[in-house]
Design an enzyme around this catalytic site. Structure first.
Site, PDB file in Angstrom:
ATOM      1  CG  HIS A  19      -2.013  -1.116   1.241  1.00 22.47           C
ATOM      2  ND1 HIS A  19      -3.252  -0.584   0.784  1.00 22.47           N
ATOM      3  CD2 HIS A  19      -2.241  -2.324   1.179  1.00 22.47           C
ATOM      4  CE1 HIS A  19      -4.131  -1.807   0.941  1.00 22.47           C
ATOM      5  NE2 HIS A  19      -3.392  -2.765   1.039  1.00 22.47           N
ATOM      6  CG  ASP A 118      -4.438   2.572   2.073  1.00 24.02           C
ATOM      7  OD1 ASP A 118      -5.436   2.383   2.872  1.00 24.02           O
ATOM      8  OD2 ASP A 118      -3.580   2.153   2.302  1.00 24.02           O
ATOM      9  CG  HIS A 364       2.317 -12.354  -5.059  1.00 25.76           C
ATOM     10  ND1 HIS A 364       3.403 -11.877  -5.587  1.00 25.76           N
ATOM     11  CD2 HIS A 364       1.705 -11.551  -4.095  1.00 25.76           C
ATOM     12  CE1 HIS A 364       3.367 -10.591  -5.161  1.00 25.76           C
ATOM     13  NE2 HIS A 364       2.447 -10.360  -4.469  1.00 25.76           N
ATOM     14  CD  GLU A 388      -5.693  -7.310  -4.897  1.00 24.18           C
ATOM     15  OE1 GLU A 388      -5.161  -6.361  -5.718  1.00 24.18           O
ATOM     16  OE2 GLU A 388      -5.760  -7.875  -3.790  1.00 24.18           O
ATOM     17  CD  GLN A 389      -2.259 -12.018  -3.730  1.00 26.66           C
ATOM     18  OE1 GLN A 389      -1.817 -13.208  -3.660  1.00 26.66           O
ATOM     19  NE2 GLN A 389      -1.424 -11.193  -2.872  1.00 26.66           N
TER      20      GLN A 389
END
Length: 458
Positions: A19, A118, A364, A388-389
């Protein structure tokens, strides 16, 4: 004569480089292109005076373009339950810093004009109202993930384990790719995720680390799809790809010399980000898959974590164990010493991906890593672990066409050495991978164009 002061942007970053790095790059763009004075406030996960370990975006001899302020540590552990998952823990931790940021904003000499938070900082948006600031949410991921997020409140806790999520005007999210909190409306993660989605709707707009040519359909739908606009009617601005610039000196002499000796696009880079690790069994299978593929590689290895046999998960590493060879198959290091490099814990990823010898990335699929691969024209073997990968992997594979994925989800089943070998060879040498390698070069060109003065991002 009245001399106007610079507009002052305040950026708030959640813990973790995933982030913080996008926030730093946003800060640099605001200062360089729009003459902002920027202060980045950083939330820490543990006590101590240390600042985040960032690689600067300019030579060490220059003063950073932004101010970096680490908020004093707040211990929120008393508010966390033993069953709370990572999203809930992050949200609770962030919540504890609201009063600290309020005090910091109140003590500034110049009244700040803009607040950017964020995904995990949306509760801080109310401070913008107190200080009469414009307020934006910065999504350090893609527009498709944003679309899923803002549509989640409509599910009204009725989601079952039955099928995909339908997002108006966008690619649907298949069952296996749905973010974990949506699966279980009974846990705290779901409630916090819904609250975040509703909070985003109170902002003046959203900045997303993507660009028009990468996600044209989704970005078009935010502007023009009637149903999606009824759900979310705030402007969405693509501001990507924001990745940190390459600093060749970070490679180090030994790694740089080794890469320079390898043929063009012959090396596979393997890394699972700053928070990912594998089980012991999956680590062994990956090692043997690399070996039998006979492709050159650089592998960033962390000690595995034992659990119920699933292939991968999120695990915050403390960096204390560098005896990596003990976790690899017997004789692996000897047999592959002329084939690849095993690096413990961390490597200069952006610099490795930018090297002409690198031709593939087993990743990843964290969004930062995904963007770093795209801007360097490197195709991806997608190995999603958490967050959310899975969505990122699906986007790169099915929509953008620059990635391949295992037939099984690495988080649920061990991926065997033979399948790993096939994935590696497909990306690195097989004829069927030619289109993927050509496509990623196209996307690289689009990414560069987006950042020019004629591009969608500028």
């Amino acid at each position: 004569m009245v001399i106007p002061t610079k507009p002052h942007a305040t950026l708030l970053a959640s813990p973790g480089l995933g982030h913080l790095i996008p926030m730093v790059e946003l800060a640099n763009r605001l200062t360089a292109h729009h003459n902002f004075h920027v202060t980045i406030f950083v939330v820490t996960m543990e006590p101590g005076p240390n600042k985040p370990n960032l690689l600067p975006n300019q030579p060490n001899t220059l003063k950073p373009l932004y101010d970096l302020v680490v908020l004093p540590y707040v211990d929120s552990s008393a508010h966390m339950g033993p069953s709370d998952k990572i999203m809930t823990r992050l949200v609770i931790m962030m919540r504890g810093y609201v009063s600290s940021l309020r005090s910091e904003l109140g003590s500034m000499e110049q009244n700040p004009t803009l607040l950017v938070v964020d995904l995990f900082g949306t509760e801080f948006l109310t401070l913008a109202d107190e200080f009469n600031m414009i307020k934006y949410v910065y999504i350090p991921s893609n527009a498709w993930f944003l679309a899923q997020t803002v549509c989640v409140p409509l599910l009204d806790k009725q989601v079952k384990h039955e099928g995909p999520l339908i997002i108006p005007g966008c690619k649907r999210v298949e069952y296996d790719d749905i973010l974990d909190p949506v699966f279980d409306p009974e846990n705290k993660d779901y409630d916090e995720y819904v609250r975040i989605a509703l909070d985003i709707g109170t902002a003046d707009g959203v900045l997303v680390n993507t660009w028009e040519d990468l996600e044209p359909t989704t970005l078009f739908s935010f502007k023009n799809n009637k149903v999606l606009k009824e759900i979310f009617n705030k402007p969405v601005y693509p501001v990507g790809p924001l990745v940190r610039p390459v600093r060749p000196e970070c490679l180090g002499e030994e790694l740089s010399e080794w890469l320079n000796k390898q043929p063009k696009e012959s090396v596979l880079y393997v890394s699972f980000g700053s928070g990912g690790t594998l089980s012991s069994q999956q680590t062994i299978e990956l090692a043997l898959g690399l070996e039998i593929s006979q492709q050159r590689f650089i592998w960033v290895v962390r000690p595995p974590i034992e659990h119920d046999g699933a292939g991968a998960l999120f695990h915050a590493m403390d960096g204390q164990d560098h005896m990596i060879s003990q976790y690899l198959p017997p004789g692996f290091m000897t047999r592959t010493r002329n084939l690849g490099k095993v690096i413990p814990m961390w490597a200069p990823q952006m610099e490795i991906l930018a090297h002409p010898s690198v031709g593939g990335f087993l990743s990843h699929c964290g969004w930062n890593s995904t963007l770093e691969s795209l801007v360097n024209g490197v195709p991806i073997i997608a190995w999603p672990l958490y967050a959310e990968q899975n969505m990122n992997a699906a986007l790169m594979d099915e929509e953008v066409g620059v990635a391949v994925r295992p037939k099984v989800l690495p988080t649920k089943v061990i991926v065997g050495r033979e399948e790993i070998k096939k994935l590696i060879n497909k990306i690195m040498v097989d004829d069927e991978g030619i289109k993927i390698r050509e496509r990623v070069k196209e996307v690289q060109g689009y990414a560069k164009r987006a950042l020019t003065t004629e591009g969608s991002t500028y």
